[in-house]
Design a protein around this motif. Sequence first.
Motif, PDB file in Angstrom:
ATOM      1  N   ARG A 140      -3.946  -2.203  -0.653  1.00  0.00           N
ATOM      2  CA  ARG A 140      -3.361  -1.037   0.017  1.00  0.00           C
ATOM      3  C   ARG A 140      -4.149   0.235  -0.289  1.00  0.00           C
ATOM      4  NH1 ARG A 140       2.410  -1.049  -2.869  1.00  0.00           N
ATOM      5  NH2 ARG A 140       2.058  -3.261  -2.468  1.00  0.00           N
TER       6      ARG A 140
ATOM      7  N   LEU B  46      -3.217  -2.540  11.246  1.00  0.00           N
ATOM      8  CA  LEU B  46      -2.449  -1.587  10.447  1.00  0.00           C
ATOM      9  C   LEU B  46      -3.269  -0.340  10.145  1.00  0.00           C
ATOM     10  CD1 LEU B  46      -0.708  -4.028   7.921  1.00  0.00           C
ATOM     11  CD2 LEU B  46       0.248  -3.025   9.999  1.00  0.00           C
ATOM     12  N   THR B  47      -4.551  -0.526   9.865  1.00  0.00           N
ATOM     13  CA  THR B  47      -5.420   0.622   9.555  1.00  0.00           C
ATOM     14  C   THR B  47      -5.602   1.515  10.781  1.00  0.00           C
ATOM     15  OG1 THR B  47      -6.596  -0.684   7.886  1.00  0.00           O
ATOM     16  CG2 THR B  47      -7.693   1.294   8.713  1.00  0.00           C
TER      17      THR B  47
ATOM     18  N   CYS C 276      -3.569   1.763  13.413  1.00  0.00           N
ATOM     19  CA  CYS C 276      -2.298   2.417  13.730  1.00  0.00           C
ATOM     20  C   CYS C 276      -2.002   3.551  12.748  1.00  0.00           C
ATOM     21  CB  CYS C 276      -1.165   1.387  13.715  1.00  0.00           C
ATOM     22  SG  CYS C 276      -1.213   0.228  15.093  1.00  0.00           S
ATOM     23  N   GLY C 277      -2.255   3.326  11.479  1.00  0.00           N
ATOM     24  CA  GLY C 277      -2.024   4.372  10.489  1.00  0.00           C
ATOM     25  C   GLY C 277      -2.910   5.573  10.717  1.00  0.00           C
ATOM     26  N   THR C 278      -4.173   5.331  11.067  1.00  0.00           N
ATOM     27  CA  THR C 278      -5.099   6.437  11.317  1.00  0.00           C
ATOM     28  C   THR C 278      -4.724   7.186  12.592  1.00  0.00           C
ATOM     29  OG1 THR C 278      -6.835   5.116  10.251  1.00  0.00           O
ATOM     30  CG2 THR C 278      -7.527   7.058  11.470  1.00  0.00           C
TER      31      THR C 278
ATOM     32  N   ALA D  25       2.334  -1.029  14.650  1.00  0.00           N
ATOM     33  CA  ALA D  25       2.109  -1.453  13.258  1.00  0.00           C
ATOM     34  C   ALA D  25       3.298  -2.249  12.735  1.00  0.00           C
ATOM     35  CB  ALA D  25       1.859  -0.236  12.385  1.00  0.00           C
TER      36      ALA D  25
ATOM     37  N   VAL E 249       3.289   3.673  15.278  1.00  0.00           N
ATOM     38  CA  VAL E 249       4.224   3.153  14.270  1.00  0.00           C
ATOM     39  C   VAL E 249       4.873   1.860  14.765  1.00  0.00           C
ATOM     40  CG1 VAL E 249       6.370   3.614  13.041  1.00  0.00           C
ATOM     41  CG2 VAL E 249       4.640   5.410  13.246  1.00  0.00           C
TER      42      VAL E 249
ATOM     43  N   TYR F 180      -3.651   9.601   1.209  1.00  0.00           N
ATOM     44  CA  TYR F 180      -2.339   9.415   0.586  1.00  0.00           C
ATOM     45  C   TYR F 180      -2.396   9.722  -0.910  1.00  0.00           C
ATOM     46  CZ  TYR F 180       1.337   6.971  -1.897  1.00  0.00           C
ATOM     47  OH  TYR F 180       2.339   6.661  -2.770  1.00  0.00           O
TER      48      TYR F 180
ATOM     49  N   LEU G 135      -6.854   6.132   4.939  1.00  0.00           N
ATOM     50  CA  LEU G 135      -5.441   6.338   4.618  1.00  0.00           C
ATOM     51  C   LEU G 135      -5.201   6.413   3.119  1.00  0.00           C
ATOM     52  CD1 LEU G 135      -3.937   3.832   7.222  1.00  0.00           C
ATOM     53  CD2 LEU G 135      -4.181   6.317   7.435  1.00  0.00           C
TER      54      LEU G 135
END
Length: 551
Positions: A173, A41-42, A44-46, A151, A148, A183, A179
């Motif tokens: 989170r 997830l990290t 993919c988010g980055t 993830a 996206v 955010y 991220l």
Amino acid sequence: MVLWLSLYLALAANWPLWKELARIGGAPSIYLPQIALMALLTVCGTVALLALVAWSRWMKPLWFAVVIVAAVAQHFMLSYHAVMDPSMLANAMQTDVHEARDLMGWGLLSHVLLVAALPAWALWRVRVAPMGLLSQAWRNALLLVAAVALAAGGALAMNRQLAPLMRNNVHLRYMMNPLASLYSAGAVALKPLFRHSRKLIPVSGGTALGASYAAQARPPLFVLVVGETARADHFGLNGYARNTTPELAARKVLSWRDVHSCGTNTLASVPCMFSPLGKAAFEARKDDYENLMDVLQAAGLAVFWLDNQPGGCKGVCDRIPHAFAFDQLAPEVKSALCDGDECLDDAMLRGLDERLAALPAERRAKGVVLVMHQMGSHGPAYYKRSSPDAKRFVPECKTNALAECSHAELVNGFDNSIAYTDRFLGKTIDWLEAQSGRYDPALLYLSDHGESLGEYGLFLHGVPYSFAPEVQKHIPMVMWFGPRMRERAGLSPACMEAGLDAPLTHDNLYHTVLGVMDVRTPSYKAGLDALASCRGPAPSASLAPSPSGRG
């Protein structure tokens, strides 16, 4: 480069997250799959984040800025076990250069160099071939959609593990780096653009002074000391093994033992504790409201806020007379008590008579409320919060890099700051007693929040309230009354002593101060006045002169 940087940051800048997952999971069979999922997830988010800015010759500076943010965030998460939630970022954005200086050091620089050196070299060496707008757009869009989708697929496939993990550990989170930092910073910066224009809701209408003012021989003088970062369990008055509060004990103060804060940082706590709304309503409010200081001023009293925090009063004193402690200090006093514009709390006692004398005489004739906002035990440089002659617990930690100190040295530095606060409050009470010929004096001390000193691996404060440890919320509250002020308020000493274990919060401050000062206003709630049950009719003798003494 987007893929490479994302994988690198997941590996090099997320050690706090991997360590926390290992701590929560316990067994490798539990935490290793969780680490794998969170890594996916990290990454993919980055990837999605970096792909969004991969448009021009500025992409490499922007990517490097993300690396620096990740390195700095990891340093503070590792060093102080902070999490990068919006509350923490909002508090950081209000930190001035003097407070920030205590958080800087060679540890931060070396950590940033360690994390950022390799990507800096790679970004400098790599040549990014220019592309047409359309070609660049579809490539970026494809990368974004793929990240996206991957993830979402991973989260869906492991939802059985992910859902309870994130629901029971909300702080995770805010540990996904970079991220969470980006955010939270964006949420704080953009929030004013998406909220409606706040109105100031008045609450001081119908405010008036009570019957005790009609024939008073002397006006009341009430000092409210807003403490900083003090822990209730490190006050000798509350049973701490070390006698950190001998001065307060000698003055026979009242010390409540079960008091909790509104927040875990100054920005959250100080406006909340002065609000008439209470914690829940204050945090849910859509508009701003007048506070305790507005109500006291509307009643006709002379009010004054004296700040020894470079960060200021967080808006509480905006509509009343206020000043900083280092204002108008003589040069020799500044050299003895101050480092630049950061002073020991004793600076607030210098020139105090002149500050009060400058308040309107007609208001002083009715009564005075003075708020003193301490530097207190503000970390991580605890050793700066006490003067050399107040350092009773040695050796103490002499650096802001807390990991370099033993736990005993860290506690010694913190306890010295508490002992200094004790001495400061003792001097303040002595000053109040010296005013007894002209005023009926009283004092209330209440800290804004507590502090972690390594318990559960946490340091400093600011952990989101819902899962913050008790030590960041359990705070000291102390009161002292001159005998005439106690009689004027009709307070029973025995009743007050019997109630020192009653559970209280910052919600009680607003109503307790109004009750002590006999200010009648529609927003006052007797049920939240910590002393209401101990208050009887004030005897007429309370308005006549009587010998000074401690109470």
